[in-house]
Design an enzyme around this catalytic site. Structure first.
Site, PDB file in Angstrom:
ATOM      1  N   GLU A   9      38.648  39.571  97.861  1.00  0.00           N
ATOM      2  CA  GLU A   9      37.959  39.422  96.579  1.00  0.00           C
ATOM      3  C   GLU A   9      38.130  37.995  96.077  1.00  0.00           C
ATOM      4  O   GLU A   9      39.144  37.362  96.364  1.00  0.00           O
ATOM      5  CB  GLU A   9      38.547  40.389  95.552  1.00  0.00           C
ATOM      6  CG  GLU A   9      38.337  41.848  95.914  1.00  0.00           C
ATOM      7  CD  GLU A   9      39.043  42.770  94.934  1.00  0.00           C
ATOM      8  OE1 GLU A   9      38.438  43.122  93.928  1.00  0.00           O
ATOM      9  OE2 GLU A   9      40.216  43.099  95.182  1.00  0.00           O
ATOM     10  N   HIS A  67      41.796  52.584 100.004  1.00  0.00           N
ATOM     11  CA  HIS A  67      40.596  52.074 100.689  1.00  0.00           C
ATOM     12  C   HIS A  67      40.870  51.633 102.133  1.00  0.00           C
ATOM     13  O   HIS A  67      40.165  52.024 103.054  1.00  0.00           O
ATOM     14  CB  HIS A  67      40.014  50.878  99.936  1.00  0.00           C
ATOM     15  CG  HIS A  67      39.689  51.167  98.503  1.00  0.00           C
ATOM     16  ND1 HIS A  67      39.079  52.331  98.110  1.00  0.00           N
ATOM     17  CD2 HIS A  67      39.897  50.455  97.378  1.00  0.00           C
ATOM     18  CE1 HIS A  67      38.915  52.304  96.791  1.00  0.00           C
ATOM     19  NE2 HIS A  67      39.413  51.188  96.327  1.00  0.00           N
ATOM     20  N   ARG A 124      36.560  60.551  73.134  1.00  0.00           N
ATOM     21  CA  ARG A 124      37.001  60.800  71.755  1.00  0.00           C
ATOM     22  C   ARG A 124      36.096  60.151  70.710  1.00  0.00           C
ATOM     23  O   ARG A 124      35.996  60.631  69.588  1.00  0.00           O
ATOM     24  CB  ARG A 124      38.426  60.271  71.559  1.00  0.00           C
ATOM     25  CG  ARG A 124      39.483  61.075  72.279  1.00  0.00           C
ATOM     26  CD  ARG A 124      40.783  60.317  72.279  1.00  0.00           C
ATOM     27  NE  ARG A 124      40.581  58.956  72.779  1.00  0.00           N
ATOM     28  CZ  ARG A 124      41.510  58.031  72.854  1.00  0.00           C
ATOM     29  NH1 ARG A 124      42.723  58.292  72.456  1.00  0.00           N
ATOM     30  NH2 ARG A 124      41.243  56.831  73.328  1.00  0.00           N
ATOM     31  N   LYS A 157      40.455  57.273  91.368  1.00  0.00           N
ATOM     32  CA  LYS A 157      41.742  56.681  91.736  1.00  0.00           C
ATOM     33  C   LYS A 157      42.344  56.007  90.514  1.00  0.00           C
ATOM     34  O   LYS A 157      41.581  55.658  89.602  1.00  0.00           O
ATOM     35  CB  LYS A 157      41.560  55.708  92.894  1.00  0.00           C
ATOM     36  CG  LYS A 157      41.015  54.338  92.478  1.00  0.00           C
ATOM     37  CD  LYS A 157      41.234  53.297  93.554  1.00  0.00           C
ATOM     38  CE  LYS A 157      41.175  51.921  92.953  1.00  0.00           C
ATOM     39  NZ  LYS A 157      41.255  50.806  93.835  1.00  0.00           N
ATOM     40  N   LYS A 206      43.306  39.076  96.195  1.00  0.00           N
ATOM     41  CA  LYS A 206      42.494  38.572  95.083  1.00  0.00           C
ATOM     42  C   LYS A 206      42.412  37.055  95.177  1.00  0.00           C
ATOM     43  O   LYS A 206      43.269  36.412  95.773  1.00  0.00           O
ATOM     44  CB  LYS A 206      43.156  38.914  93.746  1.00  0.00           C
ATOM     45  CG  LYS A 206      43.495  40.377  93.593  1.00  0.00           C
ATOM     46  CD  LYS A 206      42.447  41.088  92.822  1.00  0.00           C
ATOM     47  CE  LYS A 206      42.777  42.537  92.635  1.00  0.00           C
ATOM     48  NZ  LYS A 206      41.581  43.365  92.554  1.00  0.00           N
ATOM     49  N   HIS A 219      35.548  55.404  96.723  1.00  0.00           N
ATOM     50  CA  HIS A 219      34.133  55.034  96.812  1.00  0.00           C
ATOM     51  C   HIS A 219      33.799  54.268  98.097  1.00  0.00           C
ATOM     52  O   HIS A 219      32.640  54.189  98.477  1.00  0.00           O
ATOM     53  CB  HIS A 219      33.659  54.281  95.559  1.00  0.00           C
ATOM     54  CG  HIS A 219      34.190  52.900  95.443  1.00  0.00           C
ATOM     55  ND1 HIS A 219      35.372  52.611  94.833  1.00  0.00           N
ATOM     56  CD2 HIS A 219      33.695  51.722  95.863  1.00  0.00           C
ATOM     57  CE1 HIS A 219      35.585  51.317  94.887  1.00  0.00           C
ATOM     58  NE2 HIS A 219      34.584  50.745  95.505  1.00  0.00           N
TER      59      HIS A 219
HETATM   60  P1  NAP Z   1      38.088  52.814  80.333  1.00  0.00           P
HETATM   61  O1  NAP Z   1      36.986  51.817  80.259  1.00  0.00           O
HETATM   62  O2  NAP Z   1      39.362  52.525  79.633  1.00  0.00           O
HETATM   63  O3  NAP Z   1      37.504  54.197  79.789  1.00  0.00           O
HETATM   64  C1  NAP Z   1      38.320  55.292  79.510  1.00  0.00           C
HETATM   65  C2  NAP Z   1      37.457  56.417  78.979  1.00  0.00           C
HETATM   66  O4  NAP Z   1      38.294  57.534  78.679  1.00  0.00           O
HETATM   67  C3  NAP Z   1      36.721  56.067  77.703  1.00  0.00           C
HETATM   68  O5  NAP Z   1      35.462  56.674  77.714  1.00  0.00           O
HETATM   69  C4  NAP Z   1      37.615  56.681  76.611  1.00  0.00           C
HETATM   70  O6  NAP Z   1      36.831  56.924  75.485  1.00  0.00           O
HETATM   71  C5  NAP Z   1      38.040  57.959  77.328  1.00  0.00           C
HETATM   72  N1  NAP Z   1      39.285  58.540  76.805  1.00  0.00           N
HETATM   73  C6  NAP Z   1      40.469  57.931  76.615  1.00  0.00           C
HETATM   74  N2  NAP Z   1      41.371  58.795  76.103  1.00  0.00           N
HETATM   75  C7  NAP Z   1      40.734  59.987  75.990  1.00  0.00           C
HETATM   76  C8  NAP Z   1      41.122  61.271  75.530  1.00  0.00           C
HETATM   77  N3  NAP Z   1      42.373  61.523  75.083  1.00  0.00           N
HETATM   78  N4  NAP Z   1      40.217  62.257  75.555  1.00  0.00           N
HETATM   79  C9  NAP Z   1      38.959  62.048  75.995  1.00  0.00           C
HETATM   80  N5  NAP Z   1      38.527  60.845  76.457  1.00  0.00           N
HETATM   81  C10 NAP Z   1      39.408  59.837  76.438  1.00  0.00           C
HETATM   82  O7  NAP Z   1      38.473  53.151  81.839  1.00  0.00           O
HETATM   83  P2  NAP Z   1      37.550  53.025  83.147  1.00  0.00           P
HETATM   84  O8  NAP Z   1      37.648  51.631  83.666  1.00  0.00           O
HETATM   85  O9  NAP Z   1      36.204  53.582  82.883  1.00  0.00           O
HETATM   86  O10 NAP Z   1      38.353  53.929  84.176  1.00  0.00           O
HETATM   87  C11 NAP Z   1      38.319  55.329  84.149  1.00  0.00           C
HETATM   88  C12 NAP Z   1      39.068  55.860  85.363  1.00  0.00           C
HETATM   89  O11 NAP Z   1      38.425  55.386  86.540  1.00  0.00           O
HETATM   90  C13 NAP Z   1      40.510  55.375  85.475  1.00  0.00           C
HETATM   91  O12 NAP Z   1      41.281  56.388  86.084  1.00  0.00           O
HETATM   92  C14 NAP Z   1      40.432  54.187  86.425  1.00  0.00           C
HETATM   93  O13 NAP Z   1      41.637  53.988  87.108  1.00  0.00           O
HETATM   94  C15 NAP Z   1      39.343  54.679  87.358  1.00  0.00           C
HETATM   95  N6  NAP Z   1      38.616  53.613  88.052  1.00  0.00           N
HETATM   96  C16 NAP Z   1      37.901  52.703  87.334  1.00  0.00           C
HETATM   97  C17 NAP Z   1      37.190  51.718  88.010  1.00  0.00           C
HETATM   98  C18 NAP Z   1      36.353  50.701  87.277  1.00  0.00           C
HETATM   99  O14 NAP Z   1      35.689  49.930  87.964  1.00  0.00           O
HETATM  100  N7  NAP Z   1      36.344  50.679  85.976  1.00  0.00           N
HETATM  101  C19 NAP Z   1      37.225  51.674  89.416  1.00  0.00           C
HETATM  102  C20 NAP Z   1      37.947  52.640  90.108  1.00  0.00           C
HETATM  103  C21 NAP Z   1      38.634  53.603  89.406  1.00  0.00           C
HETATM  104  P3  NAP Z   1      37.469  57.123  74.005  1.00  0.00           P
HETATM  105  O15 NAP Z   1      38.419  55.991  73.771  1.00  0.00           O
HETATM  106  O16 NAP Z   1      36.288  57.106  73.118  1.00  0.00           O
HETATM  107  O17 NAP Z   1      38.142  58.432  74.031  1.00  0.00           O
END
Ligand code: NAP
Length: 484
Positions: free
Chosen positions: A216, A240, A51, A148, A331, A178
Site C-alpha cells: 500500500e 488476507h 444509533r 474483520k 504501508k 473481501h
Molecule cells: P465506523 O465508520 O466507525 O462506523 C461504525 C458504525 O457503527 C456507525 O454507523 C455507527 O453509527 C455504528 N455504531 C456504533 N456504535 C453503535 C451501537 N452501539 N449501536 C448501533 N450502531 C452503532 O466504522 P467502519 O469503518 O464502517 O467499520 C465497521 C466495521 O467494519 C469494523 O468492524 C471495521 O473493523 C470493519 N472494516 C472496515 C473497513 C473500512 O474500510 N472502513 C474495512 C474492513 C473492515 P452511530 O454512531 O450512529 O451509532
C-alpha cells in the site's frame, strides 16, 4: 459477450453500522450497482441501523451523497438511483440497548431471506447477535455477516466463535474476507482446477518458490491509534495473505462447495510450519520531509507495532515440502499493488549457449489495482544474432479476451453480499479456519513481544527495510519489483 445476472431470492438486508465508513464507501454503492444490474427482486429492501437519530428520508439523502462520492461516474450510468433509494429504510437502533428493535422487527417484511450485516466494531458483535435472538429475529434461516477483525488472537477468536454459536449455527455465519470476493481470486481456482496445464506442475518439483505481495502507498494517518493496537500481522497477514496462501497451496477440493473448499484451506493452515525468527522482518516507515513517520501517525514515539512484514513460510506436506512461500505486506511503500507470483524452476539443462542466459516461467496473478493474470514465457529474441532468449508475458487480462463486459465485473463486496443472499459460504471463512490462522500467528507475535523486538525503519516510498531484501538474497532469490 453479455454478462449473466443470476436473480436472487427476495431479501431483507439489515446493515448495522449503516451510517459508517464501510457502509457508505463499499456496501451501499455495491448494492446500488446490483440494483442497476437488475439483480434485486422487486420487494428486496435494505435497512440501515445505527444509533444516530434520523429518518429514512435523511438516510436516503446520506446514501445518495455516498454513492456520488464513492461510486465515481456510475450513478450517471444507471438512471435509477431513485428506484434504489426507495428500497432503503433507516431505524435508530442501539446494539447495546433496547430502543429501536421492535421498529426494526416491524420493518422486516415477509421476504424469504433475512440477512444482518454487522458493519460495526467487533466489540458489538455479541450484543447484536444476542438481541437478534432475544427479539425473535435470529430464525434458523437468518444469516449474519461479520467484518474483520475476527478476534485479535486465538483466545478472543475462540470466545467470539463461542458467543456467536450460542445464537447461530455455523451455516448462518458469514465471516467476510473481501480478498476472497475478488474476480481474480476466483479465477485462480478456475485456472488451477479447470485446466490440465497447471496442476501437474503445481508442486515443489516444478515450483521454485511463491511470492505474495500486498503493498500500500498510504500510511496509517487518521487511524494510527487504532492500527497501532493491531499491526500488519494481525491486520493483513492473519487474514488476507493467509487466505491467498491457502488458495494457491490447497489440494483440489472434491467439489466447488463451501465445506469441501474450506476443508482444504484448513489443511494448508494446519500444515504451516512455525516461522523461524530469522525468517521474518518487521518494519515501520520513517518520516519523509514533512510527512510523518509511523510513530508520529501512531501518536506513540515508542511504538513497536509493525506496519510492514516480510516472511518466509514452509508448508509441511507432500506437495510443497522444500518450496518456500514468501509473504510481504506494508504501508507507505513504492506503489499500491497486490499480486501472487508463482516462480517455476529453471529447466534442468540448457541446450543453448551460456550467452542465452537461464530463464524461468512465472505465473503472476494480479489482484489490484488491475485484476488479471500473466504467464511469463521464454522465447527467442527476434532478429539476427543467434539464439538469445528473452522472457515475454503471455497476458491473460480478462478485458482483452472477454471484451468490455469483463471490465464490468462486480467488485468484491457486491459479489460477497449476493453470495450471502444466495446462501453460498464458499468464499467466507469458517470458524475453525480463523482459529487455525490465529494459532499459527499468535506464537510469532508473542515472540516479538517477549524479545521486545523493535521494527526496522524503512524509507517511505521504498520497498521496505533492507533486511526484507536480504531475506530473499540469502536464498539466492529476489522479490519481484513492486509496481502497479
Ligand atoms: P465506523 O465508520 O466507525 O462506523 C461504525 C458504525 O457503527 C456507525 O454507523 C455507527 O453509527 C455504528 N455504531 C456504533 N456504535 C453503535 C451501537 N452501539 N449501536 C448501533 N450502531 C452503532 O466504522 P467502519 O469503518 O464502517 O467499520 C465497521 C466495521 O467494519 C469494523 O468492524 C471495521 O473493523 C470493519 N472494516 C472496515 C473497513 C473500512 O474500510 N472502513 C474495512 C474492513 C473492515 P452511530 O454512531 O450512529 O451509532
Amino acid at each position: 459477450m453479455v454478462s449473466r445476472v443470476i436473480p436472487v431470492d427476495p431479501f431483507d438486508l439489515v446493515i448495522f453500522g449503516g451510517t459508517g465508513d464501510l457502509a457508505r464507501r463499499k456496501i451501499l454503492p455495491g448494492l446500488f450497482r446490483r440494483h442497476c444490474a437488475g439483480q434485486m427482486p422487486e420487494t428486496a429492501q435494505v435497512i440501515g441501523a445505527a444509533r444516530s437519530d434520523m429518518d429514512s428520508a435523511a438516510y436516503r439523502q446520506m446514501v445518495r451523497d455516498a454513492i456520488h462520492e464513492f461510486d465515481g461516474e456510475r450513478p450517471d450510468d444507471c438512471p435509477d438511483l431513485a428506484g434504489f433509494l426507495e428500497r432503503l429504510h433507516y431505524v435508530a437502533v442501539d446494539a447495546q440497548g433496547e430502543g429501536g428493535w421492535q421498529e426494526l422487527k416491524d420493518l422486516l417484511r415477509k421476504n424469504t431471506v433475512k440477512a444482518f450485516y454487522f458493519s460495526v466494531a467487533p466489540s458489538l458483535f455479541g450484543d447484536i447477535a444476542e438481541r437478534l435472538k432475544n427479539k425473535g429475529l435470529a430464525r434458523r434461516d437468518a444469516r449474519i455477516v461479520l467484518e474483520k477483525p475476527f478476534g485479535r488472537d486465538l483466545d478472543s477468536a475462540k470466545a467470539l466463535n463461542k458467543t456467536l454459536a450460542t445464537y447461530f449455527h455455523e451455516d448462518q455465519i458469514y465471516r467476510i474476507d473481501h480478498y476472497l470476493g475478488k474476480e481474480t481470486v476466483q479465477n485462480l481456482m478456475a485456472v488451477r482446477f479447470g485446466n490440465m496445464l497447471f496442476e501437474p506442475l503445481w508442486n515443489s518439483q516444478y515450483v521454485d518458490h511463491i511470492q505474495i505481495t500486498v503493498a500500500e502507498t498510504v500510511g496509517v494517518g487518521g487511524r494510527g491509534g487504532y492500527y497501532d493496537k493491531s499491526g500488519a500481522m494481525r491486520d493483513m497477514v492473519q487474514n488476507h495473505l493467509m487466505q491467498l496462501l491457502c488458495l494457491i497451496a490447497m489440494e483440489p477440493p472434491s467439489r466447488f462447495e463451501p465445506d469441501a473448499v474450506r476443508d482444504e484451506k484448513l489443511k494448508v493452515i494446519r500444515a504451516l510450519e512455525p516461522v523461524q525468527t530469522q525468517d521474518i522482518v518487521r518494519g515501520q516507515y520513517a518520516a519523509d520531509g514533512d510527512q510523518p513517520s509511523y510513530r508520529d501517525d501512531a501518536e506513540d514515539p515508542r511504538s513497536t507495532t509493525e506496519c510492514f512484514v516480510a516472511m518466509k513460510c514452509h508448508i509441511s506436506n507432500w506437495r510443497w515440502a522444500g518450496t518456500p512461500f514468501y509473504l510481504r505486506t506494508g504501508k507507505r511503500l513504492k506503489e499500491r499493488t497486490s499480486e501472487i507470483a508463482v516462480v517455476f524452476k529453471e529447466t534442468p539443462h540448457s541446450i543453448f549457449d551460456a550467452d542465452a542466459g537461464r530463464h524461468r516461467n512465472i505465473l503472476i496473478i494480479h489482484l489490484q489495482p488491475k485484476e488479471g493474470m500473466e504467464l511469463g514465457v521464454t522465447i527467442k529474441e527476434p532478429g539476427p544474432g543467434g539464439m538469445r532468449l528473452v522472457d515475454v508475458p503471455l497476458d491473460m487480462s480478462f478485458s482483452d479476451a472477454l471484451g468490455p463486459d469483463a471490465e464490468d465485473v462486480p467488485d468484491a463486496y457486491e459479489r460477497l453480499i449476493m453470495d450471502v443472499i444466495r446462501g453460498n459460504q464458499t468464499l467466507f471463512m469458517r470458524g475453525d479456519e480463523v482459529e487455525a490462522a490465529w494459532a499459527w500467528t499468535d506464537p510469532i507475535i508473542e515472540g516479538w513481544e517477549e524479545r521486545g523486538e523493535v521494527p526496522k525503519l524503512y524509507d517511505a516510498g521504498s520497498t521496505g527495510p533492507e533486511d526484507a531484501l536480504m531475506l530473499m538474497h540469502r536464498d539466492g532469490r529476489k522479490w519481484r519489483e513492486i509496481r502497479s
